[in-house]
Design a protein around this motif. Sequence first.
Motif, PDB file in Angstrom:
ATOM      1  N   ILE A 113      -4.627  -5.249  -6.029  1.00 53.86           N
ATOM      2  CA  ILE A 113      -5.724  -4.807  -6.901  1.00 53.86           C
ATOM      3  C   ILE A 113      -6.295  -3.487  -6.404  1.00 53.86           C
ATOM      4  O   ILE A 113      -6.538  -2.558  -7.181  1.00 53.86           O
ATOM      5  N   THR A 114      -6.516  -3.392  -5.099  1.00 57.95           N
ATOM      6  CA  THR A 114      -7.072  -2.168  -4.532  1.00 57.95           C
ATOM      7  C   THR A 114      -6.121  -0.989  -4.740  1.00 57.95           C
ATOM      8  O   THR A 114      -6.551   0.119  -5.073  1.00 57.95           O
ATOM      9  N   CYS A 115      -4.833  -1.221  -4.553  1.00 61.03           N
ATOM     10  CA  CYS A 115      -3.857  -0.151  -4.795  1.00 61.03           C
ATOM     11  C   CYS A 115      -3.887   0.285  -6.255  1.00 61.03           C
ATOM     12  O   CYS A 115      -3.824   1.489  -6.559  1.00 61.03           O
ATOM     13  N   GLU A 116      -3.992  -0.676  -7.162  1.00 59.26           N
ATOM     14  CA  GLU A 116      -4.073  -0.335  -8.586  1.00 59.26           C
ATOM     15  C   GLU A 116      -5.339   0.468  -8.873  1.00 59.26           C
ATOM     16  O   GLU A 116      -5.323   1.451  -9.615  1.00 59.26           O
ATOM     17  N   ALA A 117      -6.455   0.047  -8.287  1.00 57.11           N
ATOM     18  CA  ALA A 117      -7.740   0.686  -8.555  1.00 57.11           C
ATOM     19  C   ALA A 117      -7.762   2.136  -8.089  1.00 57.11           C
ATOM     20  O   ALA A 117      -8.386   2.997  -8.721  1.00 57.11           O
ATOM     21  N   TYR A 118      -7.074   2.426  -6.987  1.00 58.36           N
ATOM     22  CA  TYR A 118      -7.098   3.778  -6.440  1.00 58.36           C
ATOM     23  C   TYR A 118      -5.788   4.522  -6.674  1.00 58.36           C
ATOM     24  O   TYR A 118      -5.524   5.536  -6.050  1.00 58.36           O
ATOM     25  N   LYS A 119      -4.989   3.969  -7.600  1.00 54.29           N
ATOM     26  CA  LYS A 119      -3.762   4.629  -8.059  1.00 54.29           C
ATOM     27  C   LYS A 119      -2.816   4.963  -6.907  1.00 54.29           C
ATOM     28  O   LYS A 119      -2.274   6.080  -6.818  1.00 54.29           O
ATOM     29  N   VAL A 120      -2.617   3.979  -6.045  1.00 55.60           N
ATOM     30  CA  VAL A 120      -1.674   4.116  -4.941  1.00 55.60           C
ATOM     31  C   VAL A 120      -0.446   3.252  -5.249  1.00 55.60           C
ATOM     32  O   VAL A 120      -0.560   2.029  -5.322  1.00 55.60           O
ATOM     33  N   PRO A 121       0.720   3.838  -5.456  1.00 58.60           N
ATOM     34  CA  PRO A 121       1.920   3.035  -5.691  1.00 58.60           C
ATOM     35  C   PRO A 121       2.162   2.086  -4.514  1.00 58.60           C
ATOM     36  O   PRO A 121       1.986   2.473  -3.357  1.00 58.60           O
ATOM     37  N   VAL A 122       2.576   0.871  -4.816  1.00 60.75           N
ATOM     38  CA  VAL A 122       2.726  -0.124  -3.751  1.00 60.75           C
ATOM     39  C   VAL A 122       4.029  -0.895  -3.921  1.00 60.75           C
ATOM     40  O   VAL A 122       4.447  -1.209  -5.043  1.00 60.75           O
ATOM     41  N   THR A 123       4.668  -1.174  -2.795  1.00 58.34           N
ATOM     42  CA  THR A 123       5.878  -1.991  -2.747  1.00 58.34           C
ATOM     43  C   THR A 123       5.606  -3.175  -1.826  1.00 58.34           C
ATOM     44  O   THR A 123       4.952  -3.030  -0.792  1.00 58.34           O
ATOM     45  N   ILE A 124       6.096  -4.337  -2.201  1.00 61.93           N
ATOM     46  CA  ILE A 124       5.932  -5.546  -1.386  1.00 61.93           C
ATOM     47  C   ILE A 124       7.177  -5.737  -0.524  1.00 61.93           C
ATOM     48  O   ILE A 124       8.302  -5.723  -1.031  1.00 61.93           O
ATOM     49  N   LEU A 125       6.973  -5.914   0.771  1.00 62.13           N
ATOM     50  CA  LEU A 125       8.078  -6.222   1.684  1.00 62.13           C
ATOM     51  C   LEU A 125       7.995  -7.694   2.059  1.00 62.13           C
ATOM     52  O   LEU A 125       7.032  -8.118   2.712  1.00 62.13           O
TER      53      LEU A 125
END
Length: 306
Positions: A113-125
């Motif tokens: 959610i935080t990554c979405e809110a601050y427009k940071v692309p995120v990958t799950i490992l």
Amino acid sequence: MTKQGLVIQATGSWYQVVCGDESLSCRIRGKLRLKGVRSTNPVVVGDIVCLECDSSGEWVIYDIVPRRNYIIRRASNLSKESHIIAANIDQALIVVTLTQPQTALEFVDRFLITCEAYKVPVTILLAKIDLLESNPEAISEFHAIYQSAGYRIIDISATEGIGVDEVKAILKGKTTLVSGNSGVGKSTLIGKIDPALDIRTGEISESFHKGKHTTTFSTMYPLGEGGYIIDTPGIKGFGLIEIEDKELWHYFPEMIATAGSCRFYNCTHTHEPGCAVVEAVKDGQIAYSRYESYLKILDDDDKYRK
């Protein structure tokens, strides 16, 4: 004399700043703390800062160049304060384990959610995949939850070398934040990605099945093939901040894709008749664990927003 540089380490009292070919140990000017920033750490790894040399010959940070983004969470013991993990990042990796230790899905959701809110692309490992050979169903279930929400997942085992090359490929030329609970193997992974880096690692504490803390403060490391990687201390919880109840669902990609079909334009996706999100959860199109996180965050975090 003044300089501008990149903060690569922040301990809370001293900051390591790279200015061209030199690395300087700096303090922050007192008044920098008093600019209304409700944060436990006004200067963070990834910040571009302005320095000056004071009369004693000590380098002092007197200003911060405006950040293009950051990852933030609620401070652990100060509910109305924030803790910024890192700034000016190109992407984030969240390291998750389903065993030894088990990462709570709500923790994963809060980080996303935080990554979405601050427009940071995120990958799950999905780490320690070698320990799940006898439980392939758990892997499939995890993939189903987050791939259906639109996230990329890379299965990895740092000790076995599984997925390490794939992670290396997405790091080139970028500044990447690596986060997760203690004990999930962040530092081990970073050491495998670039063996030249001096990353301390620790074993799992058997008495508590928690990871021993090996990283005590965030540090940015230059990668041999270009880019930077930010190793962060392991964290137990991820309290949201700066996100209002009415906008929370905007940071669930699968809800965004569905909410347009709700009967009411201001649907909260909790109790309204004709809610397309609730119907999608019932039909299995939205993972129940994701929706459960949404409801729990609305309930649990409400007191911190008042």
